[in-house]
Design a protein around this motif. Structure first.
Motif, PDB file in Angstrom:
ATOM      1  N   ASP A   1      -3.234  18.073  11.435  1.00 35.39           N
ATOM      2  CA  ASP A   1      -2.128  18.772  12.527  1.00 35.39           C
ATOM      3  C   ASP A   1      -1.939  17.262  13.727  1.00 35.39           C
ATOM      4  O   ASP A   1      -0.612  16.711  12.874  1.00 35.39           O
ATOM      5  CB  ASP A   1      -2.374  19.945  12.869  1.00 35.39           C
ATOM      6  N   ALA A   2      -2.664  16.772  14.047  1.00 38.23           N
ATOM      7  CA  ALA A   2      -2.108  16.009  15.264  1.00 38.23           C
ATOM      8  C   ALA A   2      -2.123  15.163  14.693  1.00 38.23           C
ATOM      9  O   ALA A   2      -0.744  13.417  15.088  1.00 38.23           O
ATOM     10  CB  ALA A   2      -3.571  16.060  15.930  1.00 38.23           C
ATOM     11  N   ILE A   3      -2.675  14.289  13.793  1.00 33.88           N
ATOM     12  CA  ILE A   3      -2.534  12.822  13.466  1.00 33.88           C
ATOM     13  C   ILE A   3      -1.076  13.110  12.347  1.00 33.88           C
ATOM     14  O   ILE A   3       0.055  12.279  12.886  1.00 33.88           O
ATOM     15  CB  ILE A   3      -3.817  12.805  12.182  1.00 33.88           C
ATOM     16  N   ILE A   4      -0.723  13.527  11.569  1.00 37.75           N
ATOM     17  CA  ILE A   4       0.402  14.106  10.902  1.00 37.75           C
ATOM     18  C   ILE A   4       1.653  13.541  12.244  1.00 37.75           C
ATOM     19  O   ILE A   4       2.685  13.299  11.889  1.00 37.75           O
ATOM     20  CB  ILE A   4       0.563  15.138  10.080  1.00 37.75           C
ATOM     21  N   SER A   5       1.483  14.680  12.975  1.00 43.54           N
ATOM     22  CA  SER A   5       2.082  14.313  14.033  1.00 43.54           C
ATOM     23  C   SER A   5       2.591  13.181  14.940  1.00 43.54           C
ATOM     24  O   SER A   5       3.244  12.819  16.034  1.00 43.54           O
ATOM     25  CB  SER A   5       2.560  15.853  15.592  1.00 43.54           C
ATOM     26  N   GLY A   6       1.324  11.760  14.650  1.00 40.21           N
ATOM     27  CA  GLY A   6       1.319  10.748  15.004  1.00 40.21           C
ATOM     28  C   GLY A   6       0.892  10.951  16.514  1.00 40.21           C
ATOM     29  O   GLY A   6       1.211   9.762  17.075  1.00 40.21           O
ATOM     30  N   ALA A   7       0.129  11.635  16.887  1.00 43.28           N
ATOM     31  CA  ALA A   7      -0.586  12.247  18.099  1.00 43.28           C
ATOM     32  C   ALA A   7      -2.219  11.792  18.082  1.00 43.28           C
ATOM     33  O   ALA A   7      -2.566  11.918  17.394  1.00 43.28           O
ATOM     34  CB  ALA A   7      -0.516  13.659  19.036  1.00 43.28           C
ATOM     35  N   ARG A   8      -2.993  11.310  19.222  1.00 48.34           N
ATOM     36  CA  ARG A   8      -3.971  11.046  18.532  1.00 48.34           C
ATOM     37  C   ARG A   8      -5.038  12.541  20.177  1.00 48.34           C
ATOM     38  O   ARG A   8      -4.563  12.892  20.390  1.00 48.34           O
ATOM     39  CB  ARG A   8      -4.426  10.290  20.315  1.00 48.34           C
ATOM     40  N   PRO A   9      -5.645  12.960  18.744  1.00 46.51           N
ATOM     41  CA  PRO A   9      -7.045  14.197  19.134  1.00 46.51           C
ATOM     42  C   PRO A   9      -7.859  13.767  19.993  1.00 46.51           C
ATOM     43  O   PRO A   9      -8.483  12.659  19.879  1.00 46.51           O
ATOM     44  CB  PRO A   9      -7.156  14.397  18.055  1.00 46.51           C
TER      45      PRO A   9
ATOM     46  N   GLU B   1      -1.388  12.803  23.249  1.00 43.68           N
ATOM     47  CA  GLU B   1      -2.829  13.257  23.072  1.00 43.68           C
ATOM     48  C   GLU B   1      -2.589  14.706  22.593  1.00 43.68           C
ATOM     49  O   GLU B   1      -1.715  16.013  24.090  1.00 43.68           O
ATOM     50  CB  GLU B   1      -3.521  12.580  24.024  1.00 43.68           C
ATOM     51  N   VAL B   2      -3.541  15.418  21.727  1.00 45.24           N
ATOM     52  CA  VAL B   2      -3.579  16.786  21.990  1.00 45.24           C
ATOM     53  C   VAL B   2      -5.514  17.057  22.164  1.00 45.24           C
ATOM     54  O   VAL B   2      -6.281  16.617  21.339  1.00 45.24           O
ATOM     55  CB  VAL B   2      -3.060  17.428  20.524  1.00 45.24           C
ATOM     56  N   ILE B   3      -5.193  18.313  22.564  1.00 44.04           N
ATOM     57  CA  ILE B   3      -6.585  18.107  22.524  1.00 44.04           C
ATOM     58  C   ILE B   3      -7.060  19.267  21.758  1.00 44.04           C
ATOM     59  O   ILE B   3      -6.677  20.267  21.433  1.00 44.04           O
ATOM     60  CB  ILE B   3      -6.616  18.406  24.329  1.00 44.04           C
ATOM     61  N   ILE B   4      -8.474  19.436  21.807  1.00 42.80           N
ATOM     62  CA  ILE B   4      -8.945  19.861  20.181  1.00 42.80           C
ATOM     63  C   ILE B   4     -10.513  19.818  20.656  1.00 42.80           C
ATOM     64  O   ILE B   4     -11.181  19.807  20.619  1.00 42.80           O
ATOM     65  CB  ILE B   4      -8.686  19.735  18.963  1.00 42.80           C
ATOM     66  N   PHE B   5     -10.816  21.784  20.943  1.00 43.92           N
ATOM     67  CA  PHE B   5     -12.211  22.441  20.824  1.00 43.92           C
ATOM     68  C   PHE B   5     -12.963  21.661  19.664  1.00 43.92           C
ATOM     69  O   PHE B   5     -11.963  22.206  18.781  1.00 43.92           O
ATOM     70  CB  PHE B   5     -12.495  23.758  21.859  1.00 43.92           C
ATOM     71  N   GLU B   6     -14.266  21.161  19.826  1.00 40.11           N
ATOM     72  CA  GLU B   6     -15.371  21.250  18.431  1.00 40.11           C
ATOM     73  C   GLU B   6     -16.557  22.224  18.532  1.00 40.11           C
ATOM     74  O   GLU B   6     -16.758  22.165  20.012  1.00 40.11           O
ATOM     75  CB  GLU B   6     -14.727  20.154  18.223  1.00 40.11           C
TER      76      GLU B   6
ATOM     77  N   MET C   1       3.605  21.225  15.817  1.00 45.63           N
ATOM     78  CA  MET C   1       3.652  20.687  16.351  1.00 45.63           C
ATOM     79  C   MET C   1       4.280  19.313  16.225  1.00 45.63           C
ATOM     80  O   MET C   1       4.706  18.133  17.259  1.00 45.63           O
ATOM     81  CB  MET C   1       1.923  20.220  15.733  1.00 45.63           C
ATOM     82  N   LEU C   2       4.981  19.011  14.734  1.00 43.83           N
ATOM     83  CA  LEU C   2       6.111  18.086  15.075  1.00 43.83           C
ATOM     84  C   LEU C   2       7.004  18.601  15.713  1.00 43.83           C
ATOM     85  O   LEU C   2       7.712  17.709  15.808  1.00 43.83           O
ATOM     86  CB  LEU C   2       6.435  18.985  13.052  1.00 43.83           C
ATOM     87  N   ALA C   3       7.358  19.948  15.722  1.00 43.92           N
ATOM     88  CA  ALA C   3       8.689  19.805  17.044  1.00 43.92           C
ATOM     89  C   ALA C   3       8.057  20.168  18.294  1.00 43.92           C
ATOM     90  O   ALA C   3       9.423  19.738  19.325  1.00 43.92           O
ATOM     91  CB  ALA C   3       8.732  21.687  17.468  1.00 43.92           C
TER      92      ALA C   3
ATOM     93  N   GLU D   1       0.575  -1.675   0.072  1.00 46.04           N
ATOM     94  CA  GLU D   1      -0.172   0.088   0.452  1.00 46.04           C
ATOM     95  C   GLU D   1       0.676   1.491   0.065  1.00 46.04           C
ATOM     96  O   GLU D   1       1.825   1.856   1.106  1.00 46.04           O
ATOM     97  CB  GLU D   1      -0.985  -0.335   0.975  1.00 46.04           C
ATOM     98  N   HIS D   2       0.974   1.935  -1.182  1.00 42.28           N
ATOM     99  CA  HIS D   2       1.671   3.543  -0.830  1.00 42.28           C
ATOM    100  C   HIS D   2       1.242   4.671  -0.787  1.00 42.28           C
ATOM    101  O   HIS D   2       2.043   5.460  -0.487  1.00 42.28           O
ATOM    102  CB  HIS D   2       2.256   2.686  -2.595  1.00 42.28           C
ATOM    103  N   VAL D   3       0.086   4.385  -0.084  1.00 39.48           N
ATOM    104  CA  VAL D   3      -0.538   5.836  -0.070  1.00 39.48           C
ATOM    105  C   VAL D   3      -0.352   5.200   2.490  1.00 39.48           C
ATOM    106  O   VAL D   3      -1.065   3.843   2.574  1.00 39.48           O
ATOM    107  CB  VAL D   3      -1.619   5.674   0.661  1.00 39.48           C
ATOM    108  N   SER D   4       0.225   6.378   2.343  1.00 39.98           N
ATOM    109  CA  SER D   4      -0.194   5.957   4.403  1.00 39.98           C
ATOM    110  C   SER D   4      -0.864   5.839   5.504  1.00 39.98           C
ATOM    111  O   SER D   4      -2.006   6.991   4.854  1.00 39.98           O
ATOM    112  CB  SER D   4       0.868   7.220   4.562  1.00 39.98           C
ATOM    113  N   ARG D   5      -0.618   5.219   5.833  1.00 37.27           N
ATOM    114  CA  ARG D   5      -2.070   4.973   7.125  1.00 37.27           C
ATOM    115  C   ARG D   5      -2.500   6.486   7.185  1.00 37.27           C
ATOM    116  O   ARG D   5      -4.153   6.438   8.083  1.00 37.27           O
ATOM    117  CB  ARG D   5      -1.804   4.023   8.591  1.00 37.27           C
ATOM    118  N   LYS D   6      -1.711   7.489   7.487  1.00 39.61           N
ATOM    119  CA  LYS D   6      -2.196   8.414   8.091  1.00 39.61           C
ATOM    120  C   LYS D   6      -2.541   9.309   7.408  1.00 39.61           C
ATOM    121  O   LYS D   6      -3.957  10.339   7.951  1.00 39.61           O
ATOM    122  CB  LYS D   6      -1.062   8.876   9.213  1.00 39.61           C
TER     123      LYS D   6
END
Length: 395
Positions: free
Chosen positions: A134-142, A120-125, A111-113, A9-14
């Protein structure tokens, strides 16, 4: 299987965990149908003459090669000078500012830094659509915490339950996109207390800092006691100076975090456009009356579009800041926001953003859409005339 067929699979999971921008998609739909674009938040009026002239002069003066990776020194100094009078904060331009390719790059670089995989990263919705990717690309769980209408307030107990030992950061958009909420000092102090208790950072997107309506006032998280050393301010020229296409932003952070952001930024984009940084220096030196006039102009536009939406049958949540209006479409009888937005752009000639794009669970925004009012008054009046066609449909 043929040897020529890919075995992996040549597309990343994220990349499979988020979609393309719905906001930008609606702009393409507006172009397709010749609709008035009240979806994507870019002005259709001119930027200030002073900064356009500064950009032209910089290009003519051959400021066309790489600036220092983390930003031209005069621009960083100008940012620090403006922050001193606008927020009352002393910022070292040599160690605490990184110039980025817009606030979009500023947020992902921050975020990457700072965020590691499995944190985990908290996000208001509802949230601006970039934050979760952004959180997903950073490998974090929103982790999502709801803002409850009509005032778009958070429940402190719901927020407390979101914080835990894995929490690395909370993202705050203040003034908020898409709701127009302006967080109060009491709310910021509540968030700050959790950040300090759990040793978490606050990544605060303050791109609409100067678009706030009376009696509200913008307060930066970095101004709250105990938060200066754990806050990353993300900002940009885009909204305040009506230059969304320039892609010049900046991050303000403590020296150790700034050093990390600069390294990530260097390998993401190398640097922002040099002549536009020279123009940014001119923008930071605009007189304070510019910002007062900006607020007055947007206050008039807000009232114009609020009135048009209410007359057309929308339920509206009155924004205290930024230049968006979240609306309730339940009176129009559409099954969901996507169906409504498609009909609106195709049959009425006005583009909006489906509310579901601002939620982790789309059903929560299925009867909401967002409009922007960063447009000429004649554009808003033309949109109002078209929206009036909906009055017969409202129940």
């Amino acid at each position: 299987m043929s040897a020529l067929e890919p075995k992996k699979e040549h597309v990343s999971r994220k990349a499979g965990l988020f979609t393309e921008s719905v906001i930008r998609e609606m702009t393409r739909e507006a172009i397709k149908y010749g609709a008035i674009n009240l979806a994507q938040g870019f002005p259709d009026f001119a930027a200030p003459e002073e900064i356009k002239r500064a950009a032209i002069e910089a290009i003519a003066g051959d400021v066309n090669q790489y600036a220092i990776t983390w930003g031209a020194q005069p621009f960083r100094q100008a940012i620090a000078d403006k922050v001193r009078w606008s927020l009352g904060l002393e910022i070292d331009p040599e160690t605490e500012i990184t110039v980025t390719c817009g606030s979009t790059e500023g947020m992902i670089a921050a975020m990457l830094a700072t965020v590691d995989p499995d944190e985990e990263v908290i996000i208001f919705e509802p949230f601006y659509e970039n934050y979760a990717p952004d959180a997903i690309i950073s490998g974090a769980r929103p982790r999502y915490v709801p803002l409850h209408p009509p005032r778009w307030e958070f429940d402190p107990e719901e927020l407390r339950r979101a914080f835990n030992r894995r929490t690395k950061a909370i993202i705050l958009c203040n003034p908020n996109n898409p709701t127009g909420k302006v967080f109060t000092r009491e709310e910021l102090e509540s968030i700050a207390a959790f950040c300090q208790e759990y040793d978490a950072l606050c990544l605060t997107d303050e791109i609409y800092e100067h678009i706030v309506y009376e009696p509200c006032a913008h307060i930066s998280m970095a101004q709250i006691a105990g938060m200066r050393e754990r806050t990353v301010i993300v900002n940009s020229l885009s909204k305040t100076y009506s230059v969304t296409g320039w892609r010049v932003g900046y991050c303000i952070a403590p020296p150790k975090i700034t050093s990390a952001i600069r390294k990530v930024h260097d390998f993401l984009t190398v640097g922002a456009a040099a002549p536009l940084q020279a123009a940014g220096t001119a923008a930071m030196h605009l007189p304070r009356e510019y910002y007062a006039a900006l607020r007055r102009d947007y206050a008039r536009r807000r009232e114009l579009l609020l009135g048009a939406l209410e007359e057309a049958g929308f339920g509206v949540w009155r924004p205290d800041g930024a230049y968006y209006i979240m609306t309730d479409i339940s009176h129009f009888g559409f099954s969901n926001d996507i169906e409504f937005a498609r009909a609106l752009v195709r049959d009425v000639g006005v583009a909006c953003v489906p509310g579901s794009s601002f939620y982790s669970q789309p059903a929560r925004g299925a009867q909401q859409v967002r409009f922007c009012f960063c447009k000429k008054e004649e554009t808003l009046l033309a949109a109002a005339e078209r929206l009036h066609r909906l009055t017969k449909r409202a129940r």
